[in-house]
Design a protein around this motif. Structure first.
Motif, PDB file in Angstrom:
ATOM      1  N   GLY A 244       0.856  -1.179   0.000  1.00  0.00           N
ATOM      2  CA  GLY A 244       0.000   0.000   0.000  1.00  0.00           C
ATOM      3  C   GLY A 244       0.890   1.227   0.000  1.00  0.00           C
ATOM      4  N   ALA A 245       1.434   1.529  -1.151  1.00  0.00           N
ATOM      5  CA  ALA A 245       2.400   2.617  -1.267  1.00  0.00           C
ATOM      6  C   ALA A 245       2.390   3.126  -2.692  1.00  0.00           C
ATOM      7  N   GLY A 246       3.138   4.187  -2.940  1.00  0.00           N
ATOM      8  CA  GLY A 246       3.200   4.763  -4.276  1.00  0.00           C
ATOM      9  C   GLY A 246       4.471   4.350  -4.988  1.00  0.00           C
ATOM     10  N   TRP A 247       4.890   5.180  -5.919  1.00  0.00           N
ATOM     11  CA  TRP A 247       6.062   4.878  -6.750  1.00  0.00           C
ATOM     12  C   TRP A 247       7.326   4.757  -5.904  1.00  0.00           C
ATOM     13  N   GLU A 248       7.313   5.375  -4.715  1.00  0.00           N
ATOM     14  CA  GLU A 248       8.501   5.294  -3.856  1.00  0.00           C
ATOM     15  C   GLU A 248       8.800   3.852  -3.439  1.00  0.00           C
ATOM     16  N   TYR A 249       7.774   2.998  -3.496  1.00  0.00           N
ATOM     17  CA  TYR A 249       7.993   1.587  -3.158  1.00  0.00           C
ATOM     18  C   TYR A 249       9.008   0.960  -4.113  1.00  0.00           C
ATOM     19  N   ILE A 250       8.899   1.301  -5.388  1.00  0.00           N
ATOM     20  CA  ILE A 250       9.838   0.772  -6.379  1.00  0.00           C
ATOM     21  C   ILE A 250      11.205   1.434  -6.189  1.00  0.00           C
ATOM     22  N   LEU A 251      11.183   2.771  -6.012  1.00  0.00           N
ATOM     23  CA  LEU A 251      12.447   3.500  -5.905  1.00  0.00           C
ATOM     24  C   LEU A 251      13.247   3.077  -4.685  1.00  0.00           C
ATOM     25  N   SER A 252      12.576   2.699  -3.615  1.00  0.00           N
ATOM     26  CA  SER A 252      13.311   2.371  -2.396  1.00  0.00           C
ATOM     27  C   SER A 252      13.640   0.887  -2.289  1.00  0.00           C
ATOM     28  N   SER A 253      13.205   0.063  -3.259  1.00  0.00           N
ATOM     29  CA  SER A 253      13.546  -1.357  -3.211  1.00  0.00           C
ATOM     30  C   SER A 253      15.015  -1.545  -3.604  1.00  0.00           C
ATOM     31  N   PRO A 254      15.705  -2.426  -2.916  1.00  0.00           N
ATOM     32  CA  PRO A 254      17.141  -2.592  -3.190  1.00  0.00           C
ATOM     33  C   PRO A 254      17.382  -3.416  -4.449  1.00  0.00           C
ATOM     34  N   LEU A 255      16.884  -2.934  -5.586  1.00  0.00           N
ATOM     35  CA  LEU A 255      16.970  -3.706  -6.825  1.00  0.00           C
ATOM     36  C   LEU A 255      18.415  -3.930  -7.248  1.00  0.00           C
ATOM     37  N   ARG A 256      19.207  -2.870  -7.191  1.00  0.00           N
ATOM     38  CA  ARG A 256      20.601  -3.008  -7.640  1.00  0.00           C
ATOM     39  C   ARG A 256      21.458  -3.699  -6.593  1.00  0.00           C
ATOM     40  N   GLU A 257      21.241  -3.365  -5.327  1.00  0.00           N
ATOM     41  CA  GLU A 257      22.070  -3.949  -4.267  1.00  0.00           C
ATOM     42  C   GLU A 257      21.932  -5.461  -4.213  1.00  0.00           C
ATOM     43  N   ARG A 258      20.711  -5.948  -4.464  1.00  0.00           N
ATOM     44  CA  ARG A 258      20.483  -7.375  -4.270  1.00  0.00           C
ATOM     45  C   ARG A 258      20.560  -8.161  -5.578  1.00  0.00           C
ATOM     46  N   ALA A 259      20.819  -7.471  -6.688  1.00  0.00           N
ATOM     47  CA  ALA A 259      20.772  -8.142  -7.987  1.00  0.00           C
ATOM     48  C   ALA A 259      21.795  -9.269  -8.091  1.00  0.00           C
ATOM     49  N   THR A 260      23.018  -8.990  -7.636  1.00  0.00           N
ATOM     50  CA  THR A 260      24.068 -10.003  -7.746  1.00  0.00           C
ATOM     51  C   THR A 260      23.695 -11.252  -6.967  1.00  0.00           C
ATOM     52  N   GLN A 261      23.106 -11.037  -5.774  1.00  0.00           N
ATOM     53  CA  GLN A 261      22.686 -12.170  -4.958  1.00  0.00           C
ATOM     54  C   GLN A 261      21.629 -13.004  -5.689  1.00  0.00           C
ATOM     55  N   LEU A 262      20.686 -12.312  -6.345  1.00  0.00           N
ATOM     56  CA  LEU A 262      19.633 -13.025  -7.091  1.00  0.00           C
ATOM     57  C   LEU A 262      20.242 -13.889  -8.189  1.00  0.00           C
ATOM     58  N   ILE A 263      21.197 -13.292  -8.913  1.00  0.00           N
ATOM     59  CA  ILE A 263      21.811 -14.029 -10.018  1.00  0.00           C
ATOM     60  C   ILE A 263      22.555 -15.249  -9.474  1.00  0.00           C
ATOM     61  N   ASP A 264      23.312 -15.051  -8.398  1.00  0.00           N
ATOM     62  CA  ASP A 264      24.068 -16.160  -7.814  1.00  0.00           C
ATOM     63  C   ASP A 264      23.135 -17.276  -7.362  1.00  0.00           C
ATOM     64  N   GLU A 265      22.015 -16.885  -6.758  1.00  0.00           N
ATOM     65  CA  GLU A 265      21.081 -17.908  -6.297  1.00  0.00           C
ATOM     66  C   GLU A 265      20.477 -18.663  -7.480  1.00  0.00           C
ATOM     67  N   ALA A 266      20.159 -17.920  -8.539  1.00  0.00           N
ATOM     68  CA  ALA A 266      19.583 -18.573  -9.722  1.00  0.00           C
ATOM     69  C   ALA A 266      20.594 -19.536 -10.336  1.00  0.00           C
ATOM     70  N   LEU A 267      21.858 -19.103 -10.391  1.00  0.00           N
ATOM     71  CA  LEU A 267      22.893 -19.977 -10.951  1.00  0.00           C
ATOM     72  C   LEU A 267      23.086 -21.204 -10.067  1.00  0.00           C
ATOM     73  N   GLY A 268      23.022 -20.985  -8.772  1.00  0.00           N
ATOM     74  CA  GLY A 268      23.250 -22.076  -7.823  1.00  0.00           C
ATOM     75  C   GLY A 268      22.134 -23.097  -7.805  1.00  0.00           C
ATOM     76  N   ALA A 269      20.960 -22.698  -8.284  1.00  0.00           N
ATOM     77  CA  ALA A 269      19.806 -23.598  -8.201  1.00  0.00           C
ATOM     78  C   ALA A 269      19.771 -24.614  -9.338  1.00  0.00           C
ATOM     79  N   ARG A 270      20.749 -24.561 -10.249  1.00  0.00           N
ATOM     80  CA  ARG A 270      20.631 -25.382 -11.457  1.00  0.00           C
ATOM     81  C   ARG A 270      21.109 -26.826 -11.293  1.00  0.00           C
ATOM     82  N   ARG A 271      21.797 -27.084 -10.196  1.00  0.00           N
ATOM     83  CA  ARG A 271      22.232 -28.479  -9.993  1.00  0.00           C
ATOM     84  C   ARG A 271      21.708 -29.002  -8.669  1.00  0.00           C
ATOM     85  N   PRO A 272      20.380 -29.138  -8.540  1.00  0.00           N
ATOM     86  CA  PRO A 272      19.853 -29.604  -7.261  1.00  0.00           C
ATOM     87  C   PRO A 272      20.209 -31.054  -7.021  1.00  0.00           C
TER      88      PRO A 272
END
Lengths: 531, 470
Positions: A244-272
């Motif tokens: 329940g927020a405005g555009w600031e919700y997107i602007l304040s999300s740590p999209l760039r800070e957490r991007a590398t972690q997301l990529i690493d997790e996605a790469l790591g999930a490929r050999r379960p």
């Protein structure tokens, strides 16, 4: 406004143009008001509906108006994505009560005073017609007359930010993510911003208007298939959901800070690693916990379901005898305390008044494992009067009436409120819970669903890890957890502390705030394995 | 603010005389929209206009009776192949002007679509099924309220609890385009479904159907079925999950067959190696291969006597053709869009899959009633319907979900006792290849769609766990 990868990792980038708009929006709170008021029209339209209903014989009537705008963006505008979408829904509805029976009439569009009166009469006619049946009583209780206006506190009204600016911002993030690591195949993102202008007036004298903002977003990183396992990897950002927020919700999300972690997790999930089916100690992160809370406790404590009012649709509840279960029934372990509210900052279900003009109260649904309350509306609250009487509580709606799908031109129904799982006294984190586990599994994110009584459920994680001697030891899969609500929650042995709590906006239109938890003896199966 | 509002011309009444917009009213609206456009190109207007009367009941009492009129407009502006669209429910002049401007503005963000750059529009004929029933239309909310009382009565006098809904929908679907298309179709629909439970919460029975014509359904019989199922399902016992011979009533069959939907029957997806009908290599599909039991036909036909539907795609007006998607077990067709036809097949007609279907037997195949199937089953389970069906794996159409509202154990040709519900993991393609017996298809409950499905008896249905919800 493409921001190259040079800006990567520099924290949230607030472009100058946006800052200017933020300042402008802050300087003029309620800048939205003129358009809303102009569309709502004179309050005589609402008054005419109520007047017509009363003179046709309704003992109680209420009128609703909704003007819902939504804009959806798919920043990758290609042949597979349909690009920006705008919808604008407008509708009126009148509800009338005659001899304990409800009638409703609804209409899409901007109504005239005459239209509203026709609606008022039509709703009363339907109620009168229904009232020819056997007697039925409705006790709405007494509520204070509500007047005023309210709006979701937003820093930036998302409808004042142009489509181009939103798309550019998201495109720049996607560009950045695509270039960070070799192997990122595709980054998918969408944003939906919604604004609902609501008017409510009742024959008891309430007259309120509210503006409710919701911003929803998803960011998903897909990596190409592993050469050995031939499996793709995928990871969605858990910090982006609905708020329940405005555009600031997107602007304040740590999209760039957490991007590398997301990529690493996605790469790591490929050999379960394959997982042995059986029973495990399982650690759920806050998001996975929120999913289980919503699917089990959330659905089970909706009073209309528990009383059988939705038996032919969504279903009933395993808490099937509310009056005898309240105050005594063990929903789960004493660690489990779940409350409801419609006041949480940034909650998707957060409002000042519900769609019956009730100012919702915070209620504890489950206290230290014992069932203590239900999600209620005005009519439903009276069903629990004997319990409220013996526990010296006022008989009062918890404020769960809401509008669905078509807004005001459909009858209002009971909707899920925001839910809060109370954090534990000890300041434990997800990793502390993992550390305390010798052998087990950890579910991160994912989905959970239950049957039509919220009794038996099944869920999966976006990431599932093996835990060996207190350490996360690689991903496993495919695996899902099965549960039977009362048994599952009895096996809750540890929960995270205050600092580990996080809110998640769900598709059901509410926010669930939860903490990581550890549950013993959870059945783990393979979702694709047949009998 | 008040003065601002008063300056505008007051909007005309929104109530359509019939309760929904007529052909003339739709055309007038379209003319108004076209008059508001700027910048050339083509304009498309989709109108979906509905009058809906609903009587919902719970615990043997009417819960709410609703009478509502809904109008959805979708305005699409296409200029130089790029399109932008806006959905609105405002019919006033300001609302329409705003919507047209917004569609034109949003178009700027879109790339041209190849389909929009083809030859000039040539109208294709549509079929004309009867989907309007005057008695259904006349029933309205009042009629539903009275009928609901009659459906509640048997359950109430038996000491059981009835919960359900009767919904009458009168609707017009229109698609109009400035290059000549003018489609309009009025339809009626009655949706009737109810759940009967006992007071102790140990039994639950369900019945339901939808149809355009109230004369073709028997609400009293449905009420009797739901009550009977509730009575016979009290105090279910647990039996071991596993592979069972299962008799699926038509609703249960349809709940699974619905998963063989437009996504699965997509030629482009199959050729891109997605879904159950992908071929061995890129660019191939399973067309002309046997995918189901040879006795079965999966068909959609707007003129189907039991399962007719609006004969064009409701967003763009493309006609639906009568198609045997699967004929005698062999995959015959997969849907494709115009762009695909142009690129691969050399013509510009799309073949679309409607959300409606008929699963039926090939001519001459012997059929069996549910009673005969039970009588010839040594040991098996009888399933009323499924609930919460979700796709687990698109490649095999593996689904999961629960049985609901009546499951019985069959022993030596007789229903021996009610049993607890199961969770299942199963694919409709697997069970329709493991077909033991098949019955006569009937119309089932699928609000807004037309599903016709037979009862089937299948081998090795995979029930994976008990689900003790009732």
């Amino acid at each position: 406004m493409k921001l190259g990868s040079a800006a990567a990792g520099a924290g949230v980038v607030w472009p100058r143009r946006m800052l200017a708009e933020i300042q402008a929006a802050r300087a003029t709170p309620g800048a939205w008001a003129p358009t809303v008021r102009a569309l709502l029209g004179p309050t005589e339209v609402a008054a005419s509906a109520l007047e017509a209903a009363k003179s046709a014989g309704a003992v109680y009537a209420d009128v609703r108006f909704s003007y819902d705008q939504a804009e959806s963006l798919f920043p990758f505008v290609g042949p597979t994505y349909p690009g920006p979408r705008r919808t604008e829904h407008i509708g009126w509805g009148v509800r009338a009560l005659v001899n304990g029976y409800w009638g409703f009439a609804g209409l899409d569009g901007v109504a005239t005073t005459d239209d509203a009166a026709t609606l008022g009469r039509a709703a009363t006619a339907q109620a009168t017609n229904a009232a020819r049946g056997k007697p039925r009583t409705v006790d709405l209780g007494r509520i204070p007359v509500a007047t005023g206006t309210w709006a979701t506190p937003v820093e930036i009204d998302p409808f004042t930010v142009s489509y181009e600016e939103k798309a550019d911002y998201m495109d720049s993030i996607i560009d950045d993510i695509q270039r960070r690591r070799y192997g990122v195949a595709h980054t998918f993102a969408y944003i939906t911003v919604e604004r609902g202008d609501r008017l409510f007036a009742s024959s008891e004298g309430s007259s309120i208007s509210q503006t409710i903002f919701t911003t929803t977003s998803r960011l998903e990183v897909n990596v190409s298939a592993d050469w050995m396992s031939e499996l793709d990897g995928q990871r969605a950002a858990s910090f982006l959901s609905s708020a329940g927020a405005g555009w600031e919700y997107i602007l304040s999300s740590p999209l760039r800070e957490r991007a590398t972690q997301l990529i690493d997790e996605a790469l790591g999930a490929r050999r379960p690693q394959p997982v042995d089916l059986g029973r495990y100690d399982v650690v759920f992160d806050a998001e996975a916990t929120a999913q289980v809370i919503a699917a089990s406790i959330g659905d089970a404590t909706a009073l209309d379901r528990a009383m059988g009012y939705r038996a032919n649709e969504d279903g009933t509840s395993y808490l099937r005898d509310p009056l005898s279960m309240l105050g005594t029934f063990h929903v789960g372990s004493p660690l489990l305390t779940v409350s409801m509210n419609r006041s949480m900052p940034h909650g998707v279900a957060t409002v000042k008044w519900d769609d019956e003009g009730v100012e919702p109260r915070d209620a504890t649904l489950v206290k230290e494992g014992i069932l203590t309350d239900f999600q209620t509306t005005r009519e439903a609250a009276s069903w629990l009067a004997p319990y409220y009487g013996t526990t010296h509580q006022p008989v009062r709606s918890n404020g769960c009436m809401g509008l669905v799908d078509r807004g005001a031109s459909e009858p209002p129904v009971q909707v899920p409120p925001n839910l809060v799982m109370q954090p534990g006294a000890d300041e434990l984190s997800f990793h502390d819970l993992v550390k305390s586990t010798k052998k087990g599994l950890a579910f991160v994110g994912g989905q959970s669903s239950t049957d039509w009584q919220a009794l038996n459920g099944v869920g999966g994680g976006s990431m599932v890890y093996r835990i060996t001697n207190g350490e996360l030891d690689g991903t496993v899969g495919p695996a899902q957890y099965l549960y039977r609500s009362p048994d599952f929650w009895k096996n809750l042995v540890a929960i995270g502390g205050k600092r580990s709590a996080a809110p998640f906006g769900l598709l059901t239109g509410n926010t669930v705030s939860a903490v990581p938890m550890k549950v013993t003896n959870v059945a783990i199966t393979d979702p694709t394995r047949k009998a | 603010m008040r003065t601002l509002h008063q300056k505008r011309t007051p909007p005309a009444s929104l109530f359509a005389p019939q309760g929904f917009l007529s052909r003339d009213e739709c055309q007038a609206l379209f003319a108004q929209v076209v008059g508001l456009t700027t910048g050339g190109g083509t304009t498309k207007l989709r109108v979906s206009s509905t009058r809906e009367g609903v009587a919902e009941w719970a615990l043997n009492r009417t819960r709410v009776v609703s009478d509502a009129q809904h109008t959805d407009l979708t305005i699409t502006r296409t200029i130089a192949g790029a399109e932008g669209w806006m959905r609105t429910r405002r019919l006033d002049a300001d609302g329409l002007r705003h919507a047209v401007r917004m569609a034109e503005y949003l178009r700027l963000a879109h790339r041209p679509w190849p389909e929009n750059l083809t030859d000039p529009y040539v109208d294709q004929p549509i079929s004309h099924p009867t989907l309007w029933s005057e008695p259904t239309y006349q029933l309205g909310a009042e009629g539903c309220t009275d009928l609901a009382q009659q459906l509640i009565a048997p359950a109430e006098s038996a000491g059981m609890i009835s919960t359900g809904a009767l919904r009458v929908v009168a609707q017009s679907e229109a698609v109009m385009r400035s290059d000549g298309m003018a489609r309009f179709y009025p339809t009626t629909e009655i949706q009737c479904s109810m759940t009967v439970r006992d007071t102790g919460g140990t039994a639950s029975g369900w019945a339901g159907v939808n149809h355009y014509d109230i004369a073709k359904i028997d609400p009293a019989a449905l009420a009797a079925t739901a009550l009977d199922k509730a009575r016979r399902s009290a105090h279910p016992v647990a039996v071991e999950p596993g592979r069972w011979t299962a008799i699926l009533e038509p609703q249960a069959t349809a709940d699974l067959v619905a998963m063989i939907d437009a996504e699965a029957l997509d030629r482009l997806k199959a050729e891109m190696r997605q879904g159950p009908f992908k071929g061995p290599t890129l660019g191939t599909s399973k067309i002309s291969e046997q995918v189901l039991d040879r006795r079965l036909i999966l068909r959609s036909d707007p003129m189907d006597p039991e399962g007719g539907f609006v004969p064009f795609e409701e967003n763009d007006g493309t006609p639906y053709l009568p198609v045997n998607w699967i004929d005698k077990g062999v995959l015959k067709e997969l849907k494709y869009r115009e762009a695909y036809a142009l690129a691969k097949l050399g013509y510009d007609h799309a073949l679309l899959k409607p959300p409606d279907f008929r699963l039926t037997t090939a001519p001459g195949v012997p059929t069996m009633s549910v009673e005969e199937m039970i009588a010839t089953t040594d040991r098996g389970v009888l399933v009323t319907r499924f609930s919460g069906v979700q796709l687990v794996d698109f490649g095999s159409l593996l689904c999961t979900g629960y049985t609901r509202d009546g499951v019985w154990l069959i022993e030596r040709g007789k229903i021996s006792k009610p049993i607890q519900n199961f969770r299942f993991i199963e694919s409709p393609l697997f069970i329709l290849n493991n077909l033991d017996a098949v019955g006569t298809p009937v119309r089932v409950f699928a609000p807004g769609s037309a599903y016709v499905a037979p009862p089937v008896r299948v081998r090795d249905f995979s029930f994976v766990a008990l689900a003790d919800a009732i």
